[in-house]
Motif scaffolding. Structure first.
Motif, PDB file in Angstrom:
ATOM      1  N   ALA A 230      30.210 -13.688   4.213  1.00  0.00           N
ATOM      2  CA  ALA A 230      29.767 -14.690   3.250  1.00  0.00           C
ATOM      3  C   ALA A 230      29.699 -14.016   1.904  1.00  0.00           C
ATOM      4  N   GLY A 231      30.463 -14.487   1.016  1.00  0.00           N
ATOM      5  CA  GLY A 231      30.390 -13.952  -0.329  1.00  0.00           C
ATOM      6  C   GLY A 231      30.721 -15.084  -1.273  1.00  0.00           C
ATOM      7  N   ILE A 232      30.439 -14.893  -2.513  1.00  0.00           N
ATOM      8  CA  ILE A 232      30.873 -15.853  -3.520  1.00  0.00           C
ATOM      9  C   ILE A 232      31.469 -15.039  -4.653  1.00  0.00           C
ATOM     10  N   GLU A 233      32.105 -15.710  -5.595  1.00  0.00           N
ATOM     11  CA  GLU A 233      32.794 -14.981  -6.653  1.00  0.00           C
ATOM     12  C   GLU A 233      31.834 -14.588  -7.788  1.00  0.00           C
ATOM     13  N   ARG A 234      30.569 -14.359  -7.435  1.00  0.00           N
ATOM     14  CA  ARG A 234      29.618 -13.819  -8.397  1.00  0.00           C
ATOM     15  C   ARG A 234      28.861 -12.703  -7.691  1.00  0.00           C
ATOM     16  N   SER A 235      28.241 -11.828  -8.471  1.00  0.00           N
ATOM     17  CA  SER A 235      27.517 -10.735  -7.839  1.00  0.00           C
ATOM     18  C   SER A 235      26.156 -10.578  -8.490  1.00  0.00           C
ATOM     19  N   GLY A 236      25.329  -9.742  -7.895  1.00  0.00           N
ATOM     20  CA  GLY A 236      24.013  -9.456  -8.460  1.00  0.00           C
ATOM     21  C   GLY A 236      22.907 -10.322  -7.875  1.00  0.00           C
ATOM     22  N   PHE A 237      21.662  -9.847  -8.079  1.00  0.00           N
ATOM     23  CA  PHE A 237      20.500 -10.529  -7.512  1.00  0.00           C
ATOM     24  C   PHE A 237      20.399 -11.985  -7.965  1.00  0.00           C
ATOM     25  N   ASP A 238      20.747 -12.241  -9.238  1.00  0.00           N
ATOM     26  CA  ASP A 238      20.608 -13.609  -9.759  1.00  0.00           C
ATOM     27  C   ASP A 238      21.481 -14.602  -9.004  1.00  0.00           C
ATOM     28  N   ALA A 239      22.570 -14.126  -8.417  1.00  0.00           N
ATOM     29  CA  ALA A 239      23.462 -15.015  -7.665  1.00  0.00           C
ATOM     30  C   ALA A 239      23.030 -15.144  -6.197  1.00  0.00           C
ATOM     31  N   SER A 240      22.048 -14.357  -5.788  1.00  0.00           N
ATOM     32  CA  SER A 240      21.661 -14.362  -4.372  1.00  0.00           C
ATOM     33  C   SER A 240      20.913 -15.632  -3.997  1.00  0.00           C
ATOM     34  N   SER A 241      20.986 -15.958  -2.713  1.00  0.00           N
ATOM     35  CA  SER A 241      20.353 -17.187  -2.230  1.00  0.00           C
ATOM     36  C   SER A 241      19.990 -17.037  -0.763  1.00  0.00           C
ATOM     37  N   GLY A 242      18.858 -17.554  -0.392  1.00  0.00           N
ATOM     38  CA  GLY A 242      18.431 -17.512   1.012  1.00  0.00           C
ATOM     39  C   GLY A 242      19.300 -18.364   1.912  1.00  0.00           C
TER      40      GLY A 242
ATOM     41  N   ALA B 109      17.195 -10.518   1.840  1.00  0.00           N
ATOM     42  CA  ALA B 109      15.742 -10.461   1.624  1.00  0.00           C
ATOM     43  C   ALA B 109      15.165 -11.872   1.534  1.00  0.00           C
ATOM     44  N   LYS B 110      15.804 -12.739   0.752  1.00  0.00           N
ATOM     45  CA  LYS B 110      15.287 -14.104   0.595  1.00  0.00           C
ATOM     46  C   LYS B 110      15.297 -14.854   1.923  1.00  0.00           C
ATOM     47  N   ALA B 111      16.411 -14.743   2.660  1.00  0.00           N
ATOM     48  CA  ALA B 111      16.502 -15.448   3.941  1.00  0.00           C
ATOM     49  C   ALA B 111      15.471 -14.913   4.932  1.00  0.00           C
ATOM     50  N   ALA B 112      15.261 -13.598   4.920  1.00  0.00           N
ATOM     51  CA  ALA B 112      14.298 -12.998   5.850  1.00  0.00           C
ATOM     52  C   ALA B 112      12.872 -13.436   5.502  1.00  0.00           C
ATOM     53  N   LYS B 113      12.587 -13.495   4.212  1.00  0.00           N
ATOM     54  CA  LYS B 113      11.257 -13.954   3.786  1.00  0.00           C
ATOM     55  C   LYS B 113      11.034 -15.413   4.177  1.00  0.00           C
ATOM     56  N   GLN B 114      12.072 -16.214   4.021  1.00  0.00           N
ATOM     57  CA  GLN B 114      11.934 -17.652   4.305  1.00  0.00           C
ATOM     58  C   GLN B 114      11.844 -17.929   5.802  1.00  0.00           C
ATOM     59  N   ASN B 115      12.599 -17.150   6.597  1.00  0.00           N
ATOM     60  CA  ASN B 115      12.787 -17.545   7.996  1.00  0.00           C
ATOM     61  C   ASN B 115      12.133 -16.637   9.028  1.00  0.00           C
ATOM     62  N   THR B 116      11.562 -15.514   8.603  1.00  0.00           N
ATOM     63  CA  THR B 116      10.955 -14.610   9.597  1.00  0.00           C
ATOM     64  C   THR B 116       9.549 -14.208   9.144  1.00  0.00           C
ATOM     65  N   GLU B 117       8.832 -13.538  10.051  1.00  0.00           N
ATOM     66  CA  GLU B 117       7.477 -13.080   9.739  1.00  0.00           C
ATOM     67  C   GLU B 117       7.466 -11.608   9.361  1.00  0.00           C
ATOM     68  N   HIS B 118       8.644 -10.975   9.276  1.00  0.00           N
ATOM     69  CA  HIS B 118       8.696  -9.548   8.981  1.00  0.00           C
ATOM     70  C   HIS B 118       8.202  -9.259   7.562  1.00  0.00           C
ATOM     71  N   ARG B 119       7.777  -7.997   7.373  1.00  0.00           N
ATOM     72  CA  ARG B 119       7.376  -7.549   6.037  1.00  0.00           C
ATOM     73  C   ARG B 119       8.632  -6.956   5.391  1.00  0.00           C
ATOM     74  N   ILE B 120       9.051  -7.535   4.263  1.00  0.00           N
ATOM     75  CA  ILE B 120      10.321  -7.163   3.638  1.00  0.00           C
ATOM     76  C   ILE B 120      10.050  -6.256   2.434  1.00  0.00           C
ATOM     77  N   LEU B 121      10.586  -5.040   2.513  1.00  0.00           N
ATOM     78  CA  LEU B 121      10.459  -4.085   1.418  1.00  0.00           C
ATOM     79  C   LEU B 121      11.825  -3.983   0.732  1.00  0.00           C
ATOM     80  N   GLY B 122      11.822  -3.937  -0.589  1.00  0.00           N
ATOM     81  CA  GLY B 122      13.104  -3.939  -1.301  1.00  0.00           C
ATOM     82  C   GLY B 122      13.302  -2.716  -2.175  1.00  0.00           C
TER      83      GLY B 122
END
Lengths: 279, 279
Positions: free
Chosen positions: B119-131, B16-29
């Protein structure tokens, strides 16, 4: 103080560079490879090339050779070392080199402290060396039980001045037992991991976990063969423990014991968390 | 274009973050956790919260749930999806979700392409997400054999726009076979590695190899249990291969077959070198 660094590979080269950058000592460098000696001098990694004739004038000798070469060098050079000087080796196992070092030190009246810088990278040789290699790393020292406390104090201060973040004191036995797990087993696993035929299909299907798992498969097989054989009982015990665990996970997976598998993974996660917090 | 991201954890949140940053699409979550929905909206990771009523208006749905939840969601929501829309899942195994997805897509006239962001990291959840999570990573797509080529082309362009460095096309079967080795086995090994009693003595005796070897032991045991069980045959085969290799090294070590041990290590180093060059 005159400090000889014997062996200007990754570890010796890095020690020489760090000592030149961070201390006022005069650093002499010894290496069987002439072009390495010349390059080290040219790049100011050492003040002078060291010959066997210089050894009686050296107050400290840092022995940065592979295990067998270090043992041989010590046996051949002990008689030339300055009385009261300090020798610290950098071998990855400590029982054998320390036994030799402690005996020769008593006979020829120098001091010997076993050492193991816990900093390596998956490349070797002087060209890979760096004065910053030891940043944040631990320097393990394995002194004799009745060692001269001033020599130990000097060694601690010297290695901290090279950039090490901490000094860990241990016995040769304890060192070899723990290092079989923290370092040697990781190298055996990385190397073994590469042997699956599936490895050749990995492009596009791998990320950080594969890269990290297999990084140290790029090892120097000559040195690691010596280290593994010197430490064979401790290392074999750790391989057996890991194989036993892998088989527990495998059985839970194939028998579809979902709760057991989740518990095995949870235990691993919690241990990792606890153990990282100890650091 | 309206794009729904279902599940705003590490992967969904990052998409979601990457799509918001890099595209013009409307992102629904969409997310079962209200505070995650609110936080995603507040941080502009999504344009709007998505309800089931919004699904008929979504041109693309990205399913970023754990395997079983993804399967259930698809079964419950398929009838609401827009005709001609594209659904891409993000599960770590592909055979089961693709079978369900392909069947429902045919029945309800939407398109389904299996997906697995490497692509993953050893943490989970929205707080760990990144664009930026997908930078330099590979996005695996497993389309149906007779898939609509325009949909596949759109999916490729969309994921490249999120920052992925490459798109890897595969079949669900090939994906599951290779991923058992490149990712799942690494997680089993890391978790197993933590179980030695020696682990509690590691402080001061460890460096990069231990850290890298055990990094992914910090896994989400719920998700990985599902993934391992869905892929049990392929994973068990890879565990067996690794155990066999470990035993070869162990025997060479304990029997002090020095030349054999050196060859085993040399082979591992050379394979690592060749395989890294393939990347």
């Amino acid at each position: 103080m005159n400090i000889a660094v014997v062996g200007l590979g990754l570890i010796g080269g890095s020690i020489a560079k760090a000592a030149k950058q961070n201390t006022e000592h005069r650093i002499l460098g010894m290496d069987i490879n002439e072009s390495v000696r010349l390059k080290a001098k040219l790049l100011d990694a050492i003040d002078e090339v060291c010959t066997t004739d210089d050894l009686p004038n050296c107050d400290m000798v840092i022995l940065a050779l592979h295990p067998r070469a270090a043992e041989e060098w010590l046996q051949q050079s002990a008689a030339r070392l300055k009385e009261g000087s300090l020798v610290v080796d950098c071998c990855g196992t400590k029982r054998k080199i320390c036994q030799i070092g402690f005996e020769l030190a008593e006979k020829y009246r120098f001091h010997f402290i076993g050492g193991h810088p816990m900093a390596g990278i998956e490349r070797s040789g002087f060209d890979a060396s760096s004065g910053k290699l030891f940043s944040k790393a631990s320097m393990i020292l394995t002194p004799e039980q009745n060692c001269d406390i001033r020599q130990l104090e000097f060694a601690k201060r010297f290695f901290l001045s090279l950039g090490f973040a901490r000094i860990t004191l241990s016995t040769p036995e304890e060192h070899d037992r723990i290092i079989a797990y923290t370092s040697q087993l990781a190298h055996v696993v990385s190397s073994s991991y590469m042997k699956s035929p599936t490895a050749f299909s990995h492009t596009g299907f791998s990320a950080g976990s594969f890269r990290d798992m297999t990084r140290v498969a790029r090892l120097h097989e000559g040195m690691w063969t010596e280290l593994f054989l010197e430490n064979r009982e401790f290392l074999a015990a750790e391989i057996d423990r890991l194989v036993l665990q892998l088989q527990r996970y495998r059985e839970a997976i194939t028998e579809q014991r979902e709760d057991d598998l989740r518990i095995l993974l949870k235990e691993g996660r919690e241990l990792k968390h606890k153990i990282d917090e100890l650091s």
